[in-house]
Design an enzyme around this catalytic site. Structure first.
Site, PDB file in Angstrom:
ATOM      1  N   ASP A 136      48.355  30.083  43.229  1.00  0.00           N
ATOM      2  CA  ASP A 136      48.161  30.630  44.562  1.00  0.00           C
ATOM      3  C   ASP A 136      49.450  30.396  45.331  1.00  0.00           C
ATOM      4  OD1 ASP A 136      45.657  31.427  46.522  1.00  0.00           O
ATOM      5  OD2 ASP A 136      47.350  30.500  47.545  1.00  0.00           O
ATOM      6  N   ARG A 182      49.100  36.546  42.676  1.00  0.00           N
ATOM      7  CA  ARG A 182      48.119  37.099  41.730  1.00  0.00           C
ATOM      8  C   ARG A 182      48.797  37.826  40.565  1.00  0.00           C
ATOM      9  NH1 ARG A 182      46.138  41.061  46.477  1.00  0.00           N
ATOM     10  NH2 ARG A 182      45.980  38.996  47.371  1.00  0.00           N
ATOM     11  N   ASP A 201      36.976  28.936  46.122  1.00  0.00           N
ATOM     12  CA  ASP A 201      37.095  29.122  47.571  1.00  0.00           C
ATOM     13  C   ASP A 201      37.317  30.572  47.985  1.00  0.00           C
ATOM     14  OD1 ASP A 201      39.592  29.384  46.488  1.00  0.00           O
ATOM     15  OD2 ASP A 201      40.572  27.875  47.713  1.00  0.00           O
ATOM     16  N   HIS A 202      37.755  31.412  47.067  1.00  0.00           N
ATOM     17  CA  HIS A 202      38.082  32.795  47.431  1.00  0.00           C
ATOM     18  C   HIS A 202      36.855  33.709  47.368  1.00  0.00           C
ATOM     19  CE1 HIS A 202      42.242  31.616  47.263  1.00  0.00           C
ATOM     20  NE2 HIS A 202      42.664  32.849  47.466  1.00  0.00           N
ATOM     21  N   ARG A 231      48.810  35.767  56.825  1.00  0.00           N
ATOM     22  CA  ARG A 231      49.206  37.110  56.384  1.00  0.00           C
ATOM     23  C   ARG A 231      48.523  38.173  57.227  1.00  0.00           C
ATOM     24  NH1 ARG A 231      49.174  35.722  49.980  1.00  0.00           N
ATOM     25  NH2 ARG A 231      51.279  34.877  50.096  1.00  0.00           N
ATOM     26  N   SER A 276      51.328  37.541  47.435  1.00  0.00           N
ATOM     27  CA  SER A 276      50.560  36.548  46.687  1.00  0.00           C
ATOM     28  C   SER A 276      51.095  36.300  45.290  1.00  0.00           C
ATOM     29  CB  SER A 276      49.115  37.008  46.588  1.00  0.00           C
ATOM     30  OG  SER A 276      48.987  37.943  45.549  1.00  0.00           O
TER      31      SER A 276
END
Ligand code: MIC
Ligand code: SF4
Length: 643
Positions: A119, A537, A64-65, A379, A535
């Site tokens: 995520d 990440r 989806d990213h 965000r 995030s």
């Protein structure tokens, strides 16, 4: 003593530790999710662990990213993830099927279960009463392999909701209010539990908007009860059998409590550049708007987009405004197409985007320079939109749609009477973009498709006794993972390519940092409060590791990033005395002596600043298990040692 909802789920999943705030606890994980931007790394790590098939009840890999395909990289990553999923027992949600959190809520989430996702907005699942947490990719890989997930037992914060939302005031305004009250640090070390009379009046998608943005509070997660509203939602999704009731005991004890009267709320907006910089629309005034983006995992449900469509119906988007709309899932998109709402959206002049993160992660739709963009997202960190001087305001879908028509920030309450919109009795169910994994008999024959963009990830060795390093970077407070490892269409395609990504590390703060790392070798990053917020990440740890960062020394850390540093084998240190932050300068020569011993003994780590001739006392933010992990050289080495 009675238990809160979260405590009940934790008790049912407790593998180790005591349920006392601050204690390290291990939790059995029922479900995992990944998205592609963190998923490639999580699956490379899963492969490195050598487990043939996931041991969770359900693991889902979403794309989806990185869905913009301007070169081969993203498509190669998708194929890699698709083939790994098929081989190792993971369900695969194809690009176009929707944003992980939205689809997971619709099709997979189950009340009372535990979920971790690579995520930070995984807490969206709290909207149906899941204990859903954001984690680093390596933690997700370990959970897929059947290992527990470790956190420090959070405190319980109760948000008591009374009253009922007035027309045109929405769930987004509720969470913006909570952010205004508590700030981006207000949820740190806590689980936010919603309760009170007001809960009943909120639908599941509205609850999910609220738990989604609990991530911006820094909370471990947020959760709603599982009640009749939850049951109807699951029934409408054809999953009534997944429902269980969940509520807190009447004598449950909370560490903290705030109350919000829903009836008293008004439309709000988070102003640039932080989600807690919240003001009422009245206070901000009728600023001119250049762009409006509606979508993201916060506000792209069927309910959200039906409200938007009803506002746009029969009207035209202001000529100075670019309105972009991305439905959260194929289910939502398809239903809007079937009931005519999509036609209203198109007729009004909106630009309809595919069901994906899109502009939220800087994948397209960057605003014009100095552009004012209203977004229904979660965000608004500086530069995240892809336009360095873009001014991003976070608002509700109602405010976004009203403003898109007027060309200025507009209170939706000026629109007249609100048309009632209810959730459907039956959602449209068509899972043909979700692929089942291969059976045990077939899995061995599945070949992993590894394109040239898939590179090895860095692994460090056991912690050294003495670390000599230079303070190659000194930054201030509230450094986000977007600062450390930026996203955006130019770099995101390289999430499976750490060497390439390393050229952009801290690019927003100091473009020369990667070059200095190459020139000087081992380094320490020095920072202020709330370092690593934002995030999940793990690239924000793996890339610094690749560049030779040995320790990060700050005033305080954000939870997931701190765990990611430890997982990577980088020492997360905090100043014993915050004033010492001012004593170190960038380029100072540092030495950490007897550091192994200090970590083994849980003693202070002494950083001697050779340039200044002073010694600074610091503390490693590590649990017992994390200390063993850092000594072994990170979670992967540690897991291998344990096996
Ligand atoms: C984000 O919103 O910043 C992301 C992109 O979804 C991240 C994950 C990532 O960096 O891939 C998150 O929130 O964890
Ligand atoms: Fe995607 Fe944005 Fe949600 Fe992150 S916050 S998962 S980028 S929609």
């Amino acid at each position: 003593m009675g238990l809160t909802i979260a405590q009940k789920i934790i008790q049912n999943h407790l593998v180790s530790g005591e349920m006392k705030p601050g204690c390290d606890i291990g939790l059995k994980i029922d479900q995992t999710l990944t998205q592609d931007a963190t998923g490639t790394m999580a699956y490379l790590e899963f492969e490195a662990m050598g487990v043939p098939r996931v041991k969770t009840e359900k693991s889902v890999a979403y794309i989806d990213h990185n869905t913009l395909q301007t070169g081969f990289e993203n498509a190669d990553d998708h194929r890699f993830i698709q083939s790994v999923a098929k081989k190792h027992g993971i369900w695969f949600s194809r690009p176009g099927n929707g944003i992980c959190h939205q689809v997971h809520l619709e099709r997979f989430g189950v009340p009372g279960k535990t979920l971790i996702g690579s995520d930070s907005h995984t807490p969206t699942g709290g909207g149906i009463g899941m204990l859903a947490m954001g984690a680093g990719g390596l933690d997700v890989a370990v959970a897929m392999g059947g290992g527990p997930y470790y956190i420090s037992m959070p405190k319980m914060l109760r948000v008591n909701l009374t009253g009922k939302l007035s027309p045109w005031v929405s769930a987004k305004d509720v969470i913006l209010k909570v952010l205004q009250l508590l700030s981006v640090k207000g949820g740190v070390g806590k689980i936010v539990e919603y309760s009170g009379e007001g809960v009943k009046s909120l639908s599941v998608p509205e609850r999910a908007t609220i738990t989604n943005m609990g991530a911006e509070l820094g909370a471990t997660t947020s959760i709603f009860p599982s009640d009749e509203v939850t049951r109807s939602f699951l029934q409408a999704q054809g999953r009534g059998q997944d429902w269980v009731e969940l509520s807190s005991d009447p004598d449950a004890v909370y560490d903290e409590e705030v109350s919000i009267d829903l009836s008293a709320l008004e439309p709000l907006a988070a102003c640039p550049h932080s989600p807690d910089n919240v003001k009422s629309l009245k206070e901000i005034g009728a600023i001119k708007v250049d762009q409006v983006c509606i979508g993201s995992c916060t506000n792209s449900s069927y309910l959200d987009l039906m409200r938007v469509a009803s506002i746009l119906k029969g009207k035209t988007v202001h000529p100075d405004v670019s309105l972009a709309i991305a439905p959260g899932s194929k289910q939502v998109y398809n239903m809007l197409a079937m009931n005519g709402a999509l036609a209203d959206i198109i007729a009004a002049g909106a630009r309809v985007l595919e069901c994906a993160c899109g502009p939220c992660i800087g994948m397209g739709q960057s605003p014009n320079s100095k552009g004012i963009s209203l977004r229904t997202f979660n965000r608004n960190f500086e530069g995240r939109s892809g336009t360095a001087d873009g001014q991003i305001y976070l608002v509700s879908p109602e405010t976004a749609a009203a403003s898109a028509l007027a060309g200025v920030l507009t209170d939706p309450r000026t629109l007249g009477e609100e048309a009632p919109i209810a959730l459907p009795e039956h959602f449209l169910i068509n899972d043909n973009m979700v692929e089942a994994p291969a059976s045990e008999a077939e899995m061995d024959s599945v070949e992993i498709l590894r394109g040239p963009n898939i590179k090895e990830f860095p692994v460090t060795g056991p912690l050294e006794e003495t670390i000599a390093a230079k303070a190659l970077l000194k930054v201030g407070d509230n450094i986000t993972t977007d600062h450390i490892m930026p996203a955006g269409a130019k770099i995101l395609p390289y999430r499976s390519n750490i060497p390439y990504l390393s050229n952009f590390c801290f690019g927003v703060c100091d473009k020369e940092f990667p070059a200095r790392c190459r020139e000087y070798g081992p380094s320490v990053v020095v920072g202020g409060q709330n370092y690593g917020q934002g995030s999940s990440r793990e690239h924000a740890a793996l890339v610094p590791l690749y560049l030779g960062v040995k320790a990060v020394l700050v005033k305080s850390f954000a939870r997931i990033h701190c765990a990611n540093l430890a997982n990577a084998g980088i020492l997360p240190l905090i100043f014993k005395n915050e004033a010492d932050y001012d004593k170190i300068d960038q380029m100072d020569e540092l030495e950490l002596k007897n550091v192994r011993k200090a970590i083994e003994d849980n003693a202070p780590v002494i950083v001697s600043d050779k340039t200044k001739g002073i010694e600074i006392e610091t503390e490693a933010v590590l649990s017992q298990r994390q200390r063993e992990m850092v000594l072994a050289g990170g979670l992967l080495n540690y897991t291998r040692e344990q096996n």
